[in-house]
Scaffold this active site. Structure first.
Site, mmCIF file in Angstrom:
data_model
loop_
_atom_site.group_PDB
_atom_site.id
_atom_site.type_symbol
_atom_site.label_atom_id
_atom_site.label_comp_id
_atom_site.label_asym_id
_atom_site.label_seq_id
_atom_site.Cartn_x
_atom_site.Cartn_y
_atom_site.Cartn_z
ATOM 1 N N ARG A 1 0.844 -1.189 0.000
ATOM 2 C CA ARG A 1 0.000 0.000 0.000
ATOM 3 C C ARG A 1 0.883 1.244 0.000
ATOM 4 O O ARG A 1 1.879 1.307 0.714
ATOM 5 C CB ARG A 1 -0.906 0.033 1.246
ATOM 6 C CG ARG A 1 -2.036 -0.986 1.230
ATOM 7 C CD ARG A 1 -3.084 -0.638 0.190
ATOM 8 N NE ARG A 1 -4.212 -1.562 0.215
ATOM 9 C CZ ARG A 1 -4.303 -2.647 -0.537
ATOM 10 N NH1 ARG A 1 -3.316 -2.952 -1.370
ATOM 11 N NH2 ARG A 1 -5.372 -3.423 -0.465
ATOM 12 N N GLU B 1 -2.561 8.224 -5.982
ATOM 13 C CA GLU B 1 -2.624 7.616 -7.313
ATOM 14 C C GLU B 1 -3.765 8.242 -8.107
ATOM 15 O O GLU B 1 -4.801 8.587 -7.525
ATOM 16 C CB GLU B 1 -2.814 6.099 -7.180
ATOM 17 C CG GLU B 1 -1.645 5.425 -6.479
ATOM 18 C CD GLU B 1 -1.830 3.914 -6.309
ATOM 19 O OE1 GLU B 1 -2.933 3.408 -6.634
ATOM 20 O OE2 GLU B 1 -0.885 3.250 -5.848
ATOM 21 N N HIS C 1 0.593 0.224 -10.012
ATOM 22 C CA HIS C 1 -0.327 -0.528 -9.156
ATOM 23 C C HIS C 1 -0.956 -1.716 -9.906
ATOM 24 O O HIS C 1 -2.180 -1.851 -10.016
ATOM 25 C CB HIS C 1 -1.429 0.380 -8.620
ATOM 26 C CG HIS C 1 -2.060 -0.138 -7.362
ATOM 27 N ND1 HIS C 1 -2.586 0.678 -6.393
ATOM 28 C CD2 HIS C 1 -2.244 -1.403 -6.899
ATOM 29 C CE1 HIS C 1 -3.070 -0.050 -5.399
ATOM 30 N NE2 HIS C 1 -2.872 -1.314 -5.693
#
Length: 533
Positions: free
Chosen positions: A238, A267, A285
């Site tokens: 994370r 993000e 990601h």
């Protein structure tokens, strides 16, 4: 027979759709582009018993108001930011997700990123492919074999990374204060007691924890300074666990040899400072982006929704339906107490206990299972990497091998109703007990035989010390030095001059440096920082 009507508003893998279609008690509506037309969803949602979405469908309070038949919402993935959980809970609607579907994908991505960083593969690729250079000497890497891999967080993904790292002939150590040593030993992994030890010993460090108050900025400049020169850092978990500014500086200085990052604090991360850093491998990601993981997610969420509709056990519930009954109102403060006792116990001494005893004194009802479940909800919050609630807590406890023994006794002398928790650990037996004052206010009244009157909330330090003059002053001086405000202090003792327990209520997190200074006070035998909010 009447069929369960299920609406799927976004694309999920065919395996999940085919599973739902094959059920004789299901009528499926699959419209993967419907999420683009929220008004249409609102106009038809009253017809359905279940809704399955990804992240594009806003599952709002307005939707729940119109969903007269809705029993369950399934999120095909992990995050539930698009779902109003409070509104769902108030209406007794389950929300389920699929947190385990991407385990192998994230594990393999970690290994790929580790190798890419160690061998500078992306840089060598660009040099040859884009710059048309044949520069073999420039890209000198390091081998994984013989290196020590430090894994922070030894849950579903961390433990699988360990198995694969050992296949590369790496020595693996792990830090996770909420994992039993037996689990690590079975995998041939050394579980260290302190994060600092892992930082100092590891050649490569990878984090696999959820992002919580406890883990946010877990790795900063201070922690990086404790690492070996030339360490390699990975974050496939994370964004925000590793401080990005501090990592950038460490890469520029060369303290960190290389880094591999798949997740970012904000993000999309197209302007992140790490994109300007040397010797870093970055991906957008994509840790969960495999065909197999998307298939797994689709199958898991389909099975979760079916189980919920059929009244069967649900493994991955994200919320707990709210039942506004008279019995629930009476029991609610004791459930809050039990949850706080669990949260306290796991942070102090019980995190690796195989068996925990819950003693119920007085008339707490014939069925004390809600109190056990509430205790497990608090206890498991620090152990597992998925949201814990009153629905999935018993299942997760069973999965972790946690056994709870219930003991019922008559009311005590001091308190008519009391809940006492006891467990055994490497340091002996730990007990904590609590009651509810005025039928409303949970209180901790005993810790290891020492009496207290403690409201279980906020942040505190639990101190074990020798009861002699001057200790409180020394503690106050150290906390003041680090700008930690003391909100309250309580002392529990059985005899003057002997061992005592102290609880210091604080307004802020106590820095690790302050904890270390407190440990050096000669009269201090033990200090623990605990968060009860």
């Amino acid at each position: 027979m009447d069929k369960f009507k299920i609406l799927v508003t976004e694309h999920i893998a065919d395996a999940g759709i085919n599973l739902l279609k094959s059920q004789p008690d299901v009528e499926l509506t699959y419209d993967p582009e419907l999420f683009r037309d929220f008004n249409k969803i609102l106009s038809i949602i009253h017809e359905y018993d279940a809704l399955i979405t990804r992240s594009g469908t806003p599952v709002t309070e307005e939707l729940f108001e119109r969903a007269k038949r809705l029993k369950v919402v399934g999120r095909a993935g992990v995050g539930v930011d698009n779902i109003d959980l409070d509104a769902a809970s108030r209406r007794g609607i389950l929300v389920v997700n699929a947190p385990t579907g991407n385990t192998l994908a994230a594990t393999e991505h970690t290994m790929g990123m580790m190798i890419a960083a160690a061998r500078q593969i992306p840089y060598a690729h660009n040099s040859l492919m884009i710059e048309k250079r044949w520069d073999r000497k420039k890209f000198m890497g390091v081998e994984l074999a013989g290196k020590t891999l430090g894994i922070i967080g030894f849950g579903r993904i961390g433990s699988r990374v360990a198995i694969r790292a050992k296949a590369f002939d790496m020595k693996v150590i792990a830090y996770d204060p909420y994992i039993k040593k037996e689990k690590a030993e079975r995998l041939g992994v050394e579980l260290v007691d302190e994060l600092d030890e892992l930082l100092k010993r590891s050649d490569i460090i990878t984090v696999h924890t959820p992002l919580t108050e406890e883990t946010k900025n877990m790795i900063t400049k201070k922690e990086i300074e404790k690492m070996k020169d030339g360490v390699i850092l990975l974050n496939i978990a994370r964004g925000g666990i590793i401080n990005e500014e501090d990592l950038y500086e460490a890469l520029v200085s060369g303290k960190v040899r290389a880094a591999a990052i798949d997740v970012f604090a904000k993000e999309p991360a197209t302007d992140n400072i790490l994109l300007k850093a040397p010797n870093i491998v970055v991906t957008p990601h994509i840790g969960a982006n495999t065909y197999e993981s998307q298939t797994n997610v689709a199958v898991i969420i389909a099975n979760q929704v079916l189980a919920a509709l059929r009244g069967e056990e649900v493994e991955f519930a994200v919320n707990a339906p709210y039942e506004d009954t008279a019995a629930a109102k009476v029991l609610k403060p004791f459930m809050e107490l039990a949850e706080k006792l669990g949260l306290f116990a796991v942070q102090v001494a019980c995190s690796r206990s195989k068996e925990i005893t819950l003693e119920f004194r007085g008339d707490l009802g014939e069925d004390t299972s809600p109190l056990v479940t509430a205790f497990l909800k608090g206890f498991l919050q620090k152990i597992v990497d998925i949201p814990v609630n009153l629905i999935n807590a018993p299942f997760l406890a069973k999965e972790k091998g946690i056994s709870v023994v219930e003991v019922k006794r008559p009311e005590g002398i001091n308190f008519k109703k009391l809940i006492r928790v006891s467990c055994k650990s490497d340091r002996g037996e730990f007990t904590i007990a609590g009651t509810v004052m005025d039928d409303k206010f949970p209180k901790i009244v005993e810790i290891n035989g020492f009496l207290f009157d403690l409201t279980p909330e906020g942040k505190l330090l639990l101190i074990k010390n020798i009861d002699v003059p001057g200790v409180i002053g020394k503690l106050g001086s150290i906390l003041g030095k680090y700008s930690v405000n003391i909100a309250g202090f309580q002392l529990g003792r059985t005899e003057k001059g002997k061992e005592a327990k102290g609880v210091i209520l604080v307004d802020d997190d106590v820095p690790a440096e302050a904890i270390e200074e407190i440990k050096k006070i000669p009269e201090i035998m033990e200090v623990k920082q605990i968060t009860l909010s």
